[in-house]
Each structure stands twice: as C-alpha cells, then as structure tokens.
Design a protein around this motif. Sequence first.
Motif, PDB file in Angstrom:
ATOM      1  N   THR A 173      26.505   3.339   5.502  1.00 23.98           N
ATOM      2  CA  THR A 173      26.873   4.584   4.797  1.00 23.98           C
ATOM      3  C   THR A 173      25.993   4.343   2.653  1.00 23.98           C
ATOM      4  O   THR A 173      24.833   4.929   2.463  1.00 23.98           O
ATOM      5  N   SER A 174      25.955   2.735   2.875  1.00 26.40           N
ATOM      6  CA  SER A 174      25.877   2.199   1.859  1.00 26.40           C
ATOM      7  C   SER A 174      24.248   1.971   1.480  1.00 26.40           C
ATOM      8  O   SER A 174      23.582   2.261   0.129  1.00 26.40           O
ATOM      9  N   LEU A 175      23.407   1.607   2.631  1.00 27.30           N
ATOM     10  CA  LEU A 175      22.233   1.949   2.906  1.00 27.30           C
ATOM     11  C   LEU A 175      21.819   3.420   2.712  1.00 27.30           C
ATOM     12  O   LEU A 175      20.847   3.101   2.167  1.00 27.30           O
ATOM     13  N   SER A 176      22.529   4.203   3.106  1.00 33.38           N
ATOM     14  CA  SER A 176      22.481   5.504   3.060  1.00 33.38           C
ATOM     15  C   SER A 176      21.932   6.323   1.788  1.00 33.38           C
ATOM     16  O   SER A 176      21.536   6.904   1.370  1.00 33.38           O
ATOM     17  N   GLN A 177      22.767   5.583   1.041  1.00 29.58           N
ATOM     18  CA  GLN A 177      23.201   6.526   0.128  1.00 29.58           C
ATOM     19  C   GLN A 177      21.922   5.792  -0.795  1.00 29.58           C
ATOM     20  O   GLN A 177      21.575   6.678  -1.995  1.00 29.58           O
ATOM     21  N   LYS A 178      21.409   4.309  -0.477  1.00 28.18           N
ATOM     22  CA  LYS A 178      20.228   3.985  -1.096  1.00 28.18           C
ATOM     23  C   LYS A 178      19.514   4.500  -0.562  1.00 28.18           C
ATOM     24  O   LYS A 178      17.921   4.888  -1.747  1.00 28.18           O
ATOM     25  N   VAL A 179      19.006   5.138   0.373  1.00 36.22           N
ATOM     26  CA  VAL A 179      17.775   5.743   0.528  1.00 36.22           C
ATOM     27  C   VAL A 179      17.639   7.030   0.228  1.00 36.22           C
ATOM     28  O   VAL A 179      16.400   7.530  -0.642  1.00 36.22           O
ATOM     29  N   TRP A 180      19.329   8.194   0.204  1.00 37.30           N
ATOM     30  CA  TRP A 180      19.047   9.183  -0.690  1.00 37.30           C
ATOM     31  C   TRP A 180      18.812   8.896  -1.912  1.00 37.30           C
ATOM     32  O   TRP A 180      18.478  10.089  -2.714  1.00 37.30           O
ATOM     33  N   GLN A 181      19.343   7.612  -2.629  1.00 31.05           N
ATOM     34  CA  GLN A 181      18.462   7.981  -4.247  1.00 31.05           C
ATOM     35  C   GLN A 181      17.266   8.626  -4.410  1.00 31.05           C
ATOM     36  O   GLN A 181      16.515   8.738  -5.582  1.00 31.05           O
ATOM     37  N   LYS A 182      16.544   7.690  -3.290  1.00 33.14           N
ATOM     38  CA  LYS A 182      14.808   7.843  -3.915  1.00 33.14           C
ATOM     39  C   LYS A 182      14.369   8.998  -3.138  1.00 33.14           C
ATOM     40  O   LYS A 182      13.403   9.483  -4.006  1.00 33.14           O
ATOM     41  N   ILE A 183      15.031   9.254  -2.538  1.00 32.25           N
ATOM     42  CA  ILE A 183      14.847  10.770  -1.566  1.00 32.25           C
ATOM     43  C   ILE A 183      14.795  11.492  -3.106  1.00 32.25           C
ATOM     44  O   ILE A 183      13.799  12.391  -3.063  1.00 32.25           O
ATOM     45  N   LEU A 184      15.953  11.648  -3.475  1.00 36.30           N
ATOM     46  CA  LEU A 184      15.978  12.691  -4.904  1.00 36.30           C
ATOM     47  C   LEU A 184      15.334  12.431  -5.887  1.00 36.30           C
ATOM     48  O   LEU A 184      14.958  13.425  -6.823  1.00 36.30           O
ATOM     49  N   ILE A 185      14.680  10.774  -6.162  1.00 36.48           N
ATOM     50  CA  ILE A 185      13.547  10.903  -6.741  1.00 36.48           C
ATOM     51  C   ILE A 185      12.329  10.723  -6.678  1.00 36.48           C
ATOM     52  O   ILE A 185      11.450  11.885  -7.048  1.00 36.48           O
ATOM     53  N   ALA A 186      11.876  11.310  -5.371  1.00 32.76           N
ATOM     54  CA  ALA A 186      10.891  10.931  -4.789  1.00 32.76           C
ATOM     55  C   ALA A 186      11.237  13.753  -5.041  1.00 32.76           C
ATOM     56  O   ALA A 186       9.624  14.400  -5.224  1.00 32.76           O
TER      57      ALA A 186
ATOM     58  N   LYS B  21       1.028  -1.380  -0.623  1.00 33.96           N
ATOM     59  CA  LYS B  21       0.710   0.192   0.007  1.00 33.96           C
ATOM     60  C   LYS B  21       0.984   1.274  -0.186  1.00 33.96           C
ATOM     61  O   LYS B  21       1.739   1.269   1.001  1.00 33.96           O
ATOM     62  N   ARG B  22       0.738   1.692  -1.009  1.00 34.31           N
ATOM     63  CA  ARG B  22       1.147   3.283  -1.096  1.00 34.31           C
ATOM     64  C   ARG B  22       0.618   4.888  -0.787  1.00 34.31           C
ATOM     65  O   ARG B  22      -0.115   5.301  -1.338  1.00 34.31           O
ATOM     66  N   THR B  23       0.791   5.043   0.470  1.00 33.04           N
ATOM     67  CA  THR B  23      -0.686   5.999   0.426  1.00 33.04           C
ATOM     68  C   THR B  23       0.667   7.132   1.074  1.00 33.04           C
ATOM     69  O   THR B  23      -0.683   8.445   1.386  1.00 33.04           O
ATOM     70  N   PHE B  24       1.122   7.205   1.274  1.00 32.62           N
ATOM     71  CA  PHE B  24       2.179   8.474   1.179  1.00 32.62           C
ATOM     72  C   PHE B  24       2.450   9.489   0.621  1.00 32.62           C
ATOM     73  O   PHE B  24       2.309   9.282  -0.959  1.00 32.62           O
ATOM     74  N   SER B  25       2.311  10.819   0.311  1.00 31.08           N
ATOM     75  CA  SER B  25       2.047  12.100  -0.073  1.00 31.08           C
ATOM     76  C   SER B  25       3.887  12.032  -1.057  1.00 31.08           C
ATOM     77  O   SER B  25       4.770  11.294  -0.451  1.00 31.08           O
ATOM     78  N   SER B  26       3.769  12.970  -1.262  1.00 36.22           N
ATOM     79  CA  SER B  26       5.423  12.862  -1.551  1.00 36.22           C
ATOM     80  C   SER B  26       6.363  13.260  -0.609  1.00 36.22           C
ATOM     81  O   SER B  26       7.753  13.119  -0.136  1.00 36.22           O
ATOM     82  N   PHE B  27       5.694  14.552   0.257  1.00 36.67           N
ATOM     83  CA  PHE B  27       6.420  15.332   1.218  1.00 36.67           C
ATOM     84  C   PHE B  27       6.429  13.670   2.130  1.00 36.67           C
ATOM     85  O   PHE B  27       7.809  13.897   3.115  1.00 36.67           O
ATOM     86  N   GLU B  28       5.194  13.259   2.725  1.00 30.27           N
ATOM     87  CA  GLU B  28       5.225  12.257   3.502  1.00 30.27           C
ATOM     88  C   GLU B  28       7.006  11.215   3.835  1.00 30.27           C
ATOM     89  O   GLU B  28       7.526  10.680   4.287  1.00 30.27           O
ATOM     90  N   LEU B  29       7.309  10.658   1.755  1.00 24.91           N
ATOM     91  CA  LEU B  29       7.471   9.893   1.831  1.00 24.91           C
ATOM     92  C   LEU B  29       9.128   9.786   1.987  1.00 24.91           C
ATOM     93  O   LEU B  29       9.366   9.750   2.197  1.00 24.91           O
ATOM     94  N   MET B  30       9.433  11.433   1.251  1.00 30.72           N
ATOM     95  CA  MET B  30      10.362  12.284   1.699  1.00 30.72           C
ATOM     96  C   MET B  30      10.870  12.337   3.223  1.00 30.72           C
ATOM     97  O   MET B  30      12.066  11.855   3.350  1.00 30.72           O
ATOM     98  N   ARG B  31      10.262  12.983   3.647  1.00 30.77           N
ATOM     99  CA  ARG B  31      10.223  12.680   5.227  1.00 30.77           C
ATOM    100  C   ARG B  31      11.022  11.610   5.980  1.00 30.77           C
ATOM    101  O   ARG B  31      11.890  10.993   6.864  1.00 30.77           O
TER     102      ARG B  31
END
Length: 248
Positions: free
Chosen positions: A213-226, A163-173
Amino acid sequence: MYEKLAAVQIGETLGTLTERIGERFPDASLVGVSKELTRLASESGGALEEIARPRPFLRAAIGLTILAGLGALFWLARTISRFGLSADAAGLIQAIDASFNIVVLTGGLIFYLVTLEQRIKRHRALKDLHKLRSIVHVIDMHQLTKDPSAVLAGGAPTRHSPKRTFSSFELMRYLDYCSELLSLTGKVAALYAQVSPDPAVVAAVSDLEQLTTSLSQKVWQKILIAQLQAKDHSAAASHPPGPTALPS
C-alpha cells in the motif's frame, strides 16, 4: 461466494495483466516480473491446500509419542511409591528431584509435539511470503527511475541519467501496471492469512500489505504528476499564444 479470495481468480487476473503489459511494453523487463508473480500465485494454490489440510499421520505419531511419555511418567510414579515411608530421606529427595526434572522435560516435549504441525505450516507460509516480499521490492525497483517530475524540472541529463523515452501516456500506463502488480501481490499474500490463523503468518501478511500500500501510494503520486503534465501540454496545444503586440 464473495467472502473469500480465490487463488484461481487472482492467477487469472495476473495472467491477463501480464498479457496487457506485454502488449504495451513488449521489451520491458516488467513483463518478466509479472510472469514470475503469476508463477508464484499459481504455485500458492498447492501450498495453500497443503497448509489447510490436516496431517492425520503426523497427529497419530504425536499422539502415540505423548501416550508413551505419559506411560513412562506413570511407571516412574509407581516406582517412586515403592520407597514408601521406610525409605531414607536422601534417597527420597533424589527421587523427587529426578521426577520433577522428568516432568518438566516431558511437558516441554509434549508442547513441542502438539505445536509441531502448526510450526511446519507456519514455516511453509513464511517461506512463500518472503518470496512475495522480494517481488514487491523488485517491482519498486522497476518504477524507481520512472519519474515525471524530472521532465517538468527540465535541465540537461548527465552521463549517468536514466534514459527517459516514455511519453506521458506510456509513463502513466507503466506506473499503473506497477501499482496493479503491487496490489495483486498483496492479494496473493492475503490468501495465506485466509487459510492460516497463525499469529506469525497473519502479522507477516499484514506487514506485506502495508508495504504494498505504501509503495502503491508512491507510484500514484507519480501518476498524478504525469496526469497534470499531460493536462498542461494539452491545454498549451489547444490554446497557442497569440501574436506579440509591437510597441507603439
């Protein structure tokens, strides 16, 4: 003052982060993960003191044991010297062989005892670092389905789609909170390398920091997309398409 990490300040930062996550996502299980990490950080304070504190009673017991072993070797050497040159060759060879075995065993025992305190502290540090590594993977599991590219790609969800209920802002947070938790987990781990120069502990801390660090980089790739997704939506909303011209 700023040369070392402080467990108290890291714990306070984690406590504040837990409150922030709870205020933004009160029903999210990420709050429980943050609370567990805060608890581990709080408990690490006592563990770090235990690791850094010398153990005089253990050292005294080890010293007495080593002295007793050396005394036994001295007594053995004097006993062998009684053979003298008049002893037969077979008996002398047996005595020398037995003495050599005893010296080797005694040396191994002394090495074991001298490194006993270090190995006890290493075991405690590696045990706590293993818990932190588990927390890292739990955090990664929580951000696993938070994929903004799925929204960009479009398409109808399947029966087992998350289920994807987050808005773009909520997803980034949410993703940013995951990144902060990963970073703070690495900082808690770094406390153990700070108080213990043991090579095994330092290597485990370094490995854990590389993982976060590696996992955080993966998370920030998603943040940039959002962020790009939110920017595109904002631009589309501020510049609605004009009326379509009718063909002449």
